[in-house]
Design a protein around this motif. Sequence first.
Motif, PDB file in Angstrom:
ATOM      1  N   TYR A 106       0.681  -1.723   0.232  1.00  0.00           N
ATOM      2  CA  TYR A 106       0.025  -0.036   0.020  1.00  0.00           C
ATOM      3  C   TYR A 106       0.613   1.230  -0.208  1.00  0.00           C
ATOM      4  CZ  TYR A 106      -3.707  -2.799   0.256  1.00  0.00           C
ATOM      5  OH  TYR A 106      -4.652  -4.061   0.270  1.00  0.00           O
ATOM      6  N   ALA A 107       2.029   1.626   0.262  1.00  0.00           N
ATOM      7  CA  ALA A 107       2.738   2.202   0.468  1.00  0.00           C
ATOM      8  C   ALA A 107       2.604   2.915  -1.278  1.00  0.00           C
ATOM      9  CB  ALA A 107       4.804   2.521   1.093  1.00  0.00           C
ATOM     10  N   PRO A 108       3.693   2.849  -2.284  1.00  0.00           N
ATOM     11  CA  PRO A 108       3.279   2.941  -3.406  1.00  0.00           C
ATOM     12  C   PRO A 108       1.602   3.539  -3.368  1.00  0.00           C
ATOM     13  CG  PRO A 108       3.885   0.839  -3.494  1.00  0.00           C
ATOM     14  CD  PRO A 108       3.909   0.933  -2.250  1.00  0.00           C
ATOM     15  N   LEU A 109       0.366   2.821  -3.390  1.00  0.00           N
ATOM     16  CA  LEU A 109      -0.880   3.515  -3.159  1.00  0.00           C
ATOM     17  C   LEU A 109      -0.681   5.114  -3.076  1.00  0.00           C
ATOM     18  CD1 LEU A 109      -3.295   3.585  -3.937  1.00  0.00           C
ATOM     19  CD2 LEU A 109      -4.078   2.779  -2.356  1.00  0.00           C
ATOM     20  N   ILE A 110      -0.400   5.219  -1.400  1.00  0.00           N
ATOM     21  CA  ILE A 110      -0.093   6.517  -1.089  1.00  0.00           C
ATOM     22  C   ILE A 110       0.901   6.874  -1.059  1.00  0.00           C
ATOM     23  CG2 ILE A 110       0.403   7.559   1.375  1.00  0.00           C
ATOM     24  CD1 ILE A 110      -0.556   4.747   2.787  1.00  0.00           C
ATOM     25  N   GLY A 111       2.123   6.738  -2.130  1.00  0.00           N
ATOM     26  CA  GLY A 111       3.035   8.111  -2.472  1.00  0.00           C
ATOM     27  C   GLY A 111       2.305   7.748  -3.918  1.00  0.00           C
ATOM     28  N   ARG A 112       1.702   7.671  -4.660  1.00  0.00           N
ATOM     29  CA  ARG A 112       1.558   7.956  -5.575  1.00  0.00           C
ATOM     30  C   ARG A 112       0.250   9.354  -5.286  1.00  0.00           C
ATOM     31  NH1 ARG A 112       0.252   2.944  -7.145  1.00  0.00           N
ATOM     32  NH2 ARG A 112      -2.014   3.230  -7.527  1.00  0.00           N
ATOM     33  N   GLN A 135       9.669   1.552 -11.031  1.00  0.00           N
ATOM     34  CA  GLN A 135       9.359   0.638 -10.619  1.00  0.00           C
ATOM     35  C   GLN A 135       7.887   0.077 -11.126  1.00  0.00           C
ATOM     36  OE1 GLN A 135      10.957  -1.199  -8.447  1.00  0.00           O
ATOM     37  NE2 GLN A 135      12.705   0.132  -8.893  1.00  0.00           N
ATOM     38  N   GLY A 136       7.457   1.194 -11.233  1.00  0.00           N
ATOM     39  CA  GLY A 136       5.884   0.875 -12.225  1.00  0.00           C
ATOM     40  C   GLY A 136       4.793   1.480 -10.699  1.00  0.00           C
ATOM     41  N   ALA A 137       3.621   0.950 -10.998  1.00  0.00           N
ATOM     42  CA  ALA A 137       2.725   1.782  -9.834  1.00  0.00           C
ATOM     43  C   ALA A 137       2.689   0.725  -8.702  1.00  0.00           C
ATOM     44  CB  ALA A 137       1.335   1.653 -10.295  1.00  0.00           C
ATOM     45  N   GLY A 138       3.073  -0.561  -8.490  1.00  0.00           N
ATOM     46  CA  GLY A 138       2.845  -1.050  -7.721  1.00  0.00           C
ATOM     47  C   GLY A 138       1.921  -1.768  -7.430  1.00  0.00           C
ATOM     48  N   TYR A 139       1.579  -2.318  -6.019  1.00  0.00           N
ATOM     49  CA  TYR A 139       0.201  -3.622  -5.838  1.00  0.00           C
ATOM     50  C   TYR A 139      -1.190  -3.380  -6.247  1.00  0.00           C
ATOM     51  CZ  TYR A 139      -2.489  -7.732  -3.636  1.00  0.00           C
ATOM     52  OH  TYR A 139      -3.262  -8.371  -3.091  1.00  0.00           O
ATOM     53  N   VAL A 140      -1.519  -2.287  -5.695  1.00  0.00           N
ATOM     54  CA  VAL A 140      -2.252  -1.210  -6.284  1.00  0.00           C
ATOM     55  C   VAL A 140      -2.667  -0.651  -6.649  1.00  0.00           C
ATOM     56  CG1 VAL A 140      -4.779  -0.276  -4.994  1.00  0.00           C
ATOM     57  CG2 VAL A 140      -3.456  -2.297  -3.411  1.00  0.00           C
ATOM     58  N   SER A 141      -3.201  -1.151  -8.498  1.00  0.00           N
ATOM     59  CA  SER A 141      -2.692   0.024  -9.059  1.00  0.00           C
ATOM     60  C   SER A 141      -3.787  -1.129 -10.300  1.00  0.00           C
ATOM     61  CB  SER A 141      -1.880   0.381  -9.873  1.00  0.00           C
ATOM     62  OG  SER A 141      -1.024  -0.888 -10.619  1.00  0.00           O
ATOM     63  N   ILE A 142      -4.348   0.029 -10.885  1.00  0.00           N
ATOM     64  CA  ILE A 142      -5.144  -0.758 -12.984  1.00  0.00           C
ATOM     65  C   ILE A 142      -4.103  -1.491 -13.642  1.00  0.00           C
ATOM     66  CG2 ILE A 142      -6.663   0.234 -14.791  1.00  0.00           C
ATOM     67  CD1 ILE A 142      -7.795   2.723 -13.258  1.00  0.00           C
TER      68      ILE A 142
END
Length: 130
Positions: A7-13, A115-122
């Motif tokens: 979830y950190a990548p989502l929050i970062g995005r 790295q791309g969007a991460g786990y929670v992403s379209i």
Amino acid sequence: MKHIENYAPLIGRILISTIFLMAGASKIPGYEATQGYMQAMGVPGSLLPVVIATEILGALAIILGYKTRIAAFLLAGFSIVSAIFFHANFADQTQSILFMKNIAITGGFLFLIAQGAGYVSIDNGMPVKE
């Protein structure tokens, strides 16, 4: 620890994109003033619709994790160009800080490109379960 990784990548995005979403939206009610400012800085005011679209659509793409690497590349370029045209007055401390802010944001976008969007992403099929 897996929750943080997921979830950190989502929050970062969300955090890195909010500045663009708000900036793009704020240009709409202040359209003429923004156009005038752009022209005063040597940038054609006719580019304002492209600027608004880039900021808002790019931010939404990053937040949703949709075509993240492409959106991050475009917003990284936008950040550098904006720094050069609008914040390169290094005699003014505020402008120097804004210049470095744009460079730092570009660094964040480079991480997204790599790295791309991460786990929670379209881009990753929007998984929410672990």
